[in-house]
Scaffold this motif. Sequence first.
Motif, PDB file in Angstrom:
ATOM      1  N   UNK A 186      -2.338   1.772 -45.150  1.00 34.92           N
ATOM      2  CA  UNK A 186      -1.116   2.564 -45.113  1.00 34.92           C
ATOM      3  C   UNK A 186      -0.692   2.989 -43.729  1.00 34.92           C
ATOM      4  N   UNK A 187      -1.100   2.241 -42.707  1.00 31.20           N
ATOM      5  CA  UNK A 187      -0.655   2.575 -41.354  1.00 31.20           C
ATOM      6  C   UNK A 187       0.851   2.388 -41.246  1.00 31.20           C
ATOM      7  N   UNK A 188       1.517   3.264 -40.503  1.00 31.14           N
ATOM      8  CA  UNK A 188       2.974   3.160 -40.405  1.00 31.14           C
ATOM      9  C   UNK A 188       3.418   1.908 -39.666  1.00 31.14           C
ATOM     10  N   UNK A 189       4.391   1.200 -40.231  1.00 31.63           N
ATOM     11  CA  UNK A 189       4.987   0.042 -39.572  1.00 31.63           C
ATOM     12  C   UNK A 189       6.196   0.555 -38.806  1.00 31.63           C
ATOM     13  N   UNK A 190       5.988   0.844 -37.525  1.00 32.79           N
ATOM     14  CA  UNK A 190       7.003   1.542 -36.742  1.00 32.79           C
ATOM     15  C   UNK A 190       8.145   0.622 -36.323  1.00 32.79           C
ATOM     16  N   UNK A 191       7.861  -0.656 -36.190  1.00 30.23           N
ATOM     17  CA  UNK A 191       8.859  -1.684 -35.985  1.00 30.23           C
ATOM     18  C   UNK A 191       8.415  -2.878 -36.812  1.00 30.23           C
ATOM     19  N   UNK A 192       9.284  -3.830 -37.018  1.00 23.19           N
ATOM     20  CA  UNK A 192       8.912  -4.971 -37.862  1.00 23.19           C
ATOM     21  C   UNK A 192       7.652  -5.653 -37.334  1.00 23.19           C
ATOM     22  N   UNK A 193       6.615  -5.714 -38.168  1.00 25.77           N
ATOM     23  CA  UNK A 193       5.380  -6.366 -37.788  1.00 25.77           C
ATOM     24  C   UNK A 193       4.511  -5.579 -36.827  1.00 25.77           C
ATOM     25  N   UNK A 194       4.926  -4.358 -36.495  1.00 25.16           N
ATOM     26  CA  UNK A 194       4.183  -3.529 -35.543  1.00 25.16           C
ATOM     27  C   UNK A 194       3.653  -2.285 -36.229  1.00 25.16           C
ATOM     28  N   UNK A 195       2.362  -2.058 -36.094  1.00 27.05           N
ATOM     29  CA  UNK A 195       1.715  -0.884 -36.666  1.00 27.05           C
ATOM     30  C   UNK A 195       1.262   0.044 -35.555  1.00 27.05           C
ATOM     31  N   UNK A 196       1.246   1.315 -35.882  1.00 26.69           N
ATOM     32  CA  UNK A 196       0.679   2.285 -34.949  1.00 26.69           C
ATOM     33  C   UNK A 196      -0.568   2.896 -35.580  1.00 26.69           C
ATOM     34  N   UNK A 197      -1.654   2.893 -34.819  1.00 27.76           N
ATOM     35  CA  UNK A 197      -2.906   3.453 -35.300  1.00 27.76           C
ATOM     36  C   UNK A 197      -3.201   4.768 -34.602  1.00 27.76           C
ATOM     37  N   UNK A 198      -3.171   5.879 -35.322  1.00 22.07           N
ATOM     38  CA  UNK A 198      -3.540   7.158 -34.698  1.00 22.07           C
ATOM     39  C   UNK A 198      -4.974   7.148 -34.184  1.00 22.07           C
ATOM     40  N   UNK A 199      -5.840   6.400 -34.845  1.00 16.26           N
ATOM     41  CA  UNK A 199      -7.240   6.361 -34.434  1.00 16.26           C
ATOM     42  C   UNK A 199      -7.393   5.765 -33.039  1.00 16.26           C
ATOM     43  N   UNK A 200      -6.649   4.692 -32.779  1.00 11.79           N
ATOM     44  CA  UNK A 200      -6.784   4.012 -31.495  1.00 11.79           C
ATOM     45  C   UNK A 200      -5.646   4.331 -30.528  1.00 11.79           C
ATOM     46  N   UNK A 201      -4.646   5.084 -31.005  1.00 15.31           N
ATOM     47  CA  UNK A 201      -3.527   5.494 -30.145  1.00 15.31           C
ATOM     48  C   UNK A 201      -2.828   4.293 -29.508  1.00 15.31           C
ATOM     49  N   UNK A 202      -2.555   3.283 -30.298  1.00 21.10           N
ATOM     50  CA  UNK A 202      -1.886   2.102 -29.760  1.00 21.10           C
ATOM     51  C   UNK A 202      -1.162   1.341 -30.870  1.00 21.10           C
ATOM     52  N   UNK A 203      -0.396   0.335 -30.461  1.00 19.41           N
ATOM     53  CA  UNK A 203       0.351  -0.507 -31.384  1.00 19.41           C
ATOM     54  C   UNK A 203      -0.326  -1.866 -31.525  1.00 19.41           C
ATOM     55  N   UNK A 204      -0.165  -2.474 -32.698  1.00 20.13           N
ATOM     56  CA  UNK A 204      -0.631  -3.830 -32.951  1.00 20.13           C
ATOM     57  C   UNK A 204       0.511  -4.605 -33.599  1.00 20.13           C
ATOM     58  N   UNK A 205       0.790  -5.788 -33.082  1.00 17.89           N
ATOM     59  CA  UNK A 205       1.934  -6.552 -33.583  1.00 17.89           C
ATOM     60  C   UNK A 205       1.515  -7.924 -34.098  1.00 17.89           C
ATOM     61  N   UNK A 206       2.180  -8.337 -35.182  1.00 16.20           N
ATOM     62  CA  UNK A 206       1.918  -9.621 -35.822  1.00 16.20           C
ATOM     63  C   UNK A 206       3.268 -10.304 -36.060  1.00 16.20           C
ATOM     64  N   UNK A 207       3.345 -11.569 -35.698  1.00  9.90           N
ATOM     65  CA  UNK A 207       4.591 -12.310 -35.846  1.00  9.90           C
ATOM     66  C   UNK A 207       4.659 -12.997 -37.201  1.00  9.90           C
ATOM     67  N   UNK A 208       5.866 -13.126 -37.726  1.00 11.29           N
ATOM     68  CA  UNK A 208       6.070 -13.851 -38.968  1.00 11.29           C
ATOM     69  C   UNK A 208       5.799 -15.343 -38.747  1.00 11.29           C
ATOM     70  N   UNK A 209       5.484 -16.076 -39.802  1.00 13.44           N
ATOM     71  CA  UNK A 209       5.366 -17.532 -39.660  1.00 13.44           C
ATOM     72  C   UNK A 209       6.648 -18.117 -39.056  1.00 13.44           C
TER      73      UNK A 209
END
Length: 228
Positions: free
Chosen positions: A162-185
Amino acid sequence: MESLQVMLLTSRGNVWERVYGREGPAWGSLPDLELIEYAELIPRGRALDLGVGDGRNAFFLARMGLEVLGVDISEAAVEKCNKRAAELGLPVKAVVADLRDLEIEAGAYACIVCSYVLPFLKRSEILALVERIKRGLADGGLVFVRAFTTEDPSYQRFRAKGLPEVEEGTFYSPKFHTYFSFLRPGELRELFAGLELVSYAEGYSLDITHDEPHYHGWASLVARKRGH
């Protein structure tokens, strides 16, 4: 013991110093396979390695005769890369910089490498960096890009948590204080529309280059800027 794979999910701060402060190469010593496969297509000139790390791709390009500028946010990575380049006598210079703020000289580079850097940027930052990369290529220059896709197991884990998807394909993790992004096929190919596509692939494979073996869903692109 904290997994290196998990540690890498924080794209800023001491985590990168811990990764590159260790003995030996962080991601193995071999360059990306696409660089080897399409090496003969790369024009001579200057190369830019975005997220140079400890230099595995930069050293390969330098051995081909290119003058390489490497950029990384980690001081430890840059120090390690420059030290090894000096030992090998290779024309590689690494500098510390945040890629989100990096100005890329227009039309300057015969080759630009951006290997697994995009996953640690927000989607909006990815889009901005891609445009700077395209402008930075010289006519006939090649770009090599690798990124994670929504097939990556981490994408499903983030959604399940349930991490927030702050932008399309981008999650923000409060635990790590950073964003992670995944591209669509197919999205990586779309981002570099306007360039001549040399190679494009997507896959799901086992990564044994670091830490415990683990899986990634990935996309790989090689594209060329057409001459005028």
